[in-house]
Design a protein around this motif. Structure first.
Motif, short mmCIF file in Angstrom:
data_model
loop_
_atom_site.label_atom_id
_atom_site.label_comp_id
_atom_site.label_asym_id
_atom_site.label_seq_id
_atom_site.Cartn_x
_atom_site.Cartn_y
_atom_site.Cartn_z
N THR A 216 0.87 -1.18 0.00
CA THR A 216 0.00 0.00 0.00
C THR A 216 0.91 1.23 0.00
OG1 THR A 216 -0.01 0.21 2.39
CG2 THR A 216 -1.72 -1.20 1.42
N GLN A 217 0.43 2.29 -0.57
CA GLN A 217 1.19 3.55 -0.52
C GLN A 217 0.20 4.67 -0.25
OE1 GLN A 217 3.48 4.20 -4.09
NE2 GLN A 217 4.88 2.56 -3.61
N VAL A 218 0.50 5.46 0.74
CA VAL A 218 -0.37 6.58 1.09
C VAL A 218 0.48 7.84 1.10
CG1 VAL A 218 -1.94 7.52 2.83
CG2 VAL A 218 -1.70 5.04 2.59
N ASP A 219 0.13 8.83 0.30
CA ASP A 219 0.86 10.09 0.41
C ASP A 219 -0.08 11.26 0.15
OD1 ASP A 219 1.03 9.93 -2.52
OD2 ASP A 219 2.73 8.58 -2.13
N TRP A 220 0.44 12.44 0.42
CA TRP A 220 -0.40 13.64 0.35
C TRP A 220 0.39 14.79 -0.26
CZ3 TRP A 220 -0.03 18.59 2.32
CH2 TRP A 220 -1.21 19.35 2.27
N THR A 221 -0.25 15.53 -1.17
CA THR A 221 0.36 16.76 -1.68
C THR A 221 -0.69 17.87 -1.58
OG1 THR A 221 -0.33 16.25 -3.94
CG2 THR A 221 1.92 15.68 -3.36
N PRO A 222 -0.25 19.13 -1.42
CA PRO A 222 -1.23 20.20 -1.29
C PRO A 222 -2.10 20.31 -2.54
CG PRO A 222 1.03 21.06 -1.13
CD PRO A 222 1.14 19.58 -1.27
N GLU A 223 -1.51 20.04 -3.73
CA GLU A 223 -2.27 20.20 -4.99
C GLU A 223 -3.27 19.07 -5.19
OE1 GLU A 223 1.23 19.62 -5.22
OE2 GLU A 223 1.60 21.73 -4.76
N GLN A 224 -2.86 17.84 -4.91
CA GLN A 224 -3.69 16.70 -5.29
C GLN A 224 -4.35 16.00 -4.13
OE1 GLN A 224 -1.28 14.34 -7.96
NE2 GLN A 224 -1.88 15.76 -9.57
N GLY A 225 -4.06 16.43 -2.93
CA GLY A 225 -4.67 15.80 -1.77
C GLY A 225 -4.08 14.42 -1.49
N LEU A 226 -4.95 13.55 -0.98
CA LEU A 226 -4.48 12.23 -0.55
C LEU A 226 -4.47 11.29 -1.74
CD1 LEU A 226 -4.01 10.78 2.27
CD2 LEU A 226 -6.31 9.88 1.94
N ARG A 227 -3.38 10.50 -1.85
CA ARG A 227 -3.34 9.47 -2.89
C ARG A 227 -3.10 8.13 -2.21
NH1 ARG A 227 1.50 8.84 -7.20
NH2 ARG A 227 2.60 8.65 -5.23
N ILE A 294 0.24 5.95 9.85
CA ILE A 294 0.92 6.67 8.77
C ILE A 294 0.84 8.19 8.99
CG2 ILE A 294 0.89 7.09 6.26
CD1 ILE A 294 -0.19 4.25 5.91
N GLY A 295 1.97 8.85 8.84
CA GLY A 295 2.00 10.31 8.90
C GLY A 295 1.87 10.88 7.50
N LEU A 296 1.20 12.03 7.39
CA LEU A 296 1.04 12.67 6.07
C LEU A 296 1.82 13.97 6.10
CD1 LEU A 296 -2.79 12.06 5.70
CD2 LEU A 296 -0.93 10.74 4.66
N ARG A 297 2.67 14.14 5.11
CA ARG A 297 3.48 15.36 5.04
C ARG A 297 3.93 15.55 3.61
NH1 ARG A 297 6.52 12.96 2.62
NH2 ARG A 297 8.12 11.48 3.27
N HIS A 298 4.47 16.72 3.33
CA HIS A 298 4.88 17.01 1.96
C HIS A 298 6.30 17.53 1.98
CE1 HIS A 298 4.74 19.53 -1.82
NE2 HIS A 298 4.63 18.28 -2.21
#
Ligand code: GCB
Length: 595
Positions: A216-227, A294-298
């Motif tokens: 699994t892969q979880v990440d976050w960007t300000p432009e696209q939100g959560l993926r 999981i932590g979310l950061r950019h």
């Protein structure tokens, strides 16, 4: 001339004495990253503890096929034999054999581990996977006398599906591990740390449904939100769910051909060292589910700055090896926590885990305590850069590392190498690694610890074009006298991206005092570290510094009266307690640095 017929060698009981191609049959099939199963918080059966063990200097086990031997009490043997998988010494795993007996310290060769595993079939969980946390360097797995597969690479985990070879009841599992330093390997033959052999991280068995979650892969960007992305063990079409209760999110992922991805806008509480907030994330797919924190950061680069969640970041770091005086490369949780406490006491927000993937709980604990990390693979010094097998091995190690730690917010860098000479073959090899890392994980910075141009005092390495951040190792004040060269290097270089000093430092023997210009004294080390931070932190394109290193470590390359078999560039001695003056010097320097 008459042809003399060759004897029917396979039936010749002495064939193995003359056969030098004995190992080729056990070099494929390869166990690679694509079969790695994400652990998350999955239930597992530990195979840590006692295993039968024997060292095997001449590879008799492969030559004579020891794994074929049926268990029988010594009095009941029908043939003379040189080895008995069920008798002899036992070792507790995880461990390095070097740490068991003084006469095994320098052993480089093969070692055989044997144990019986009991198998009770479960129709709901028909897949039984063996997971080895790490074994240095090549592992060959045998189940009930059958060769199942082999893994290369000394520091990354691997998984092997045992289901086809398992019988109900007792099964004989054997792992042959070989830690020879060889030309094709990564690292190759020459490196500045100790070559501890054996299975030194956890061994587990996972019982899984036929279709299960591989990664699994979880990440976050300000432009696209959560993926969120998911990969299954089978190329099926179905739906998966991802729940993050604290965000009130339930994301449906359409899986096609075993893979799926979904995006959703959201405004999470972002992870950072000052607030290492972790979300509980649950994945569900068919009969399988997986939980993780999981932590979310950019993390991104803007000009010559690194931005964490949009804010400029200066990395106050320190490098660290995985080496313990008593345990070798085994790191306990207490040891890892101590590492972070020592780094924190110096004012660090960053650790470079050099020069190979460290234990997987390091990044988990870093997520929890809020420490930023650099993780790397051992593409170190000379590597057989023109060899496609070596590239495949390095690339696979990188892939295993990325799959293992992709969901760890603390990891902000993938390092693809250390101090490799700038040749065409090396450029093509390392460019492939950098591009692969980026394709597998676009949510992190790609870097490498590069060499500098010593003739023109410039940051100059063709690889830097493929990196997000340029790492440089320089030892002005130690291997190169004075700091004038450092100043020239920084003044002459006009990098278009951030530069991180990935190494600098000086040896000091704990307790050895003298003048600031007397080599190997604590005073000399302290002065060099202070000067290094003062000079480099003043340049705006320097985004951080990670001196070499936290603790002294074993090195077979260093035998002066001061070294005694250790690299002494630690700011703490190898007992992990005795702080040298360099420790305080770094703490003071970091207090004066920009935030
Ligand atoms: C380096 C290497 C590191 C060595 C260190 C040293 O540049 O990257 O692995 O241990 O220098 O102490 O010389």
């Amino acid at each position: 001339m008459t042809d003399i017929a060759k004897p029917d060698t396979p039936k010749d009981p002495f064939h193995h004495l003359h056969d030098e191609s004995y190992s080729a049959a056990y070099d494929t099939p390869r166990i690679e990253a694509n079969t790695l199963v994400a652990l998350g918080e999955r239930p597992r059966t530990s195979l840590n503890g006692a295993w039968h063990f024997t060292l095997d200097l001449f590879d008799e086990g492969l030559r004579q096929k020891w794994f074929k031997l049926e268990p029988a009490p010594p009095g009941a043997w029908t043939h003379p034999q040189d080895y008995d998988p069920y008798a002899g010494q036992t070792l507790e795993l995880p461990s390095n054999w070097s740490m068991h007996k003084p006469e095994w310290l320098h052993f480089e060769g093969g070692g055989w581990y044997t144990r019986v595993i009991d198998h009770v079939p479960d129709p709901h969980r028909p897949v039984t996977v063996l997971r080895v946390g790490a074994a240095n360097y090549q592992s060959r797995i045998f189940l009930n006398g059958q060769f199942m597969g082999t893994h290369l690479g000394g520091s990354t985990p691997f998984c092997l599906d045992l289901s086809a070879g398992l019988q109900e009841g007792p099964n004989r599992l054997q792992i042959q591990v070989d830690n020879r330093r060889e030309l094709e390997r990564v690292p190759m033959r020459h490196f500045d740390w100790f070559n501890h052999g054996g299975i030194y991280r956890e061994v587990d068995v996972l019982r899984l449904p036929a279709v299960h979650i591989r990664s699994t892969q979880v990440d976050w960007t300000p432009e696209q939100g959560l993926r969120v992305r998911i990969r299954l063990s089978e190329a099926v079409d179905m739906q998966a769910q991802c729940h993050i209760e604290a965000l009130n999110l339930q994301v449906t992922i359409a899986v096609q051909g075993g893979e799926g991805e979904a995006r959703v806008a959201c405004h999470p509480r972002l992870w950072c060292p000052e607030d290492p907030y972790l979300y509980s994330v649950r994945f569900e797919c068919g009969d399988d589910h997986l939980e993780d924190r999981i932590g979310l950061r950019h993390i991104a680069v803007s000009g010559t700055q690194i931005l964490l969640n949009g804010r400029p970041l200066f990395l106050r770091g320190i490098c660290v090896h995985e080496d313990d005086l008593h345990l070798g490369k085994v790191s306990t949780e207490a040891d890892v926590r101590q590492r972070f406490e020592d780094a924190r006491a110096m004012g660090c927000n960053f650790l470079r885990l050099s020069h190979y993937p460290h234990h997987e709980h390091v990044a988990r604990i870093a997520d929890e305590v809020g420490m930023l990390l650099w993780e790397e693979i051992p593409v170190y010094w000379a590597i057989d850069f023109g060899n496609p097998r070596t590239l495949a091995d390095a690339r696979n190690q990188l892939h295993e590392l990325i799959l293992r730690d992709h969901n760890r917010a603390s990891v902000i860098f993938w390092g693809v190498g250390n101090e490799n000479e700038d040749s065409d073959e090396r450029l093509s090899f390392m460019r492939t690694l950098a591009e692969s890392a980026r394709a597998w994980d676009s949510s992190r910075l790609i870097s490498a610890a590069c060499l500098i141009n010593r003739e023109h005092f410039r940051i100059e390495d063709r690889l830097t074009h493929y990196l997000d951040v340029i790492g440089i190792n320089e030892y002005f004040g130690w291997y190169e006298p004075g700091f004038e060269g450092l100043q020239r290097l920084l003044d002459n270089s006009k990098p278009d991206r951030p530069v991180l000093i990935t190494e600098t430092g000086a040896d000091a023997q704990a307790g050895h005092h003298g003048r600031e210009d007397e080599l190997f004294t604590e005073e000399c080390q302290a002065r060099i570290l202070s000067e290094q931070v003062r000079i480099s932190a003043s340049k705006p394109f320097i985004c951080g510094i990670a001196p070499w290193l936290l603790y002294d470590f074993r090195s077979e390359r260093r035998h002066t009266v001061f070294n005694g078999g250790f690299n002494r560039k630690g700011v703490i001695a190898e007992d992990k307690r005795t702080r040298k003056l360099g420790f305080q010097a770094l703490a003071d320097s970091y207090r004066r640095c920009r935030p």
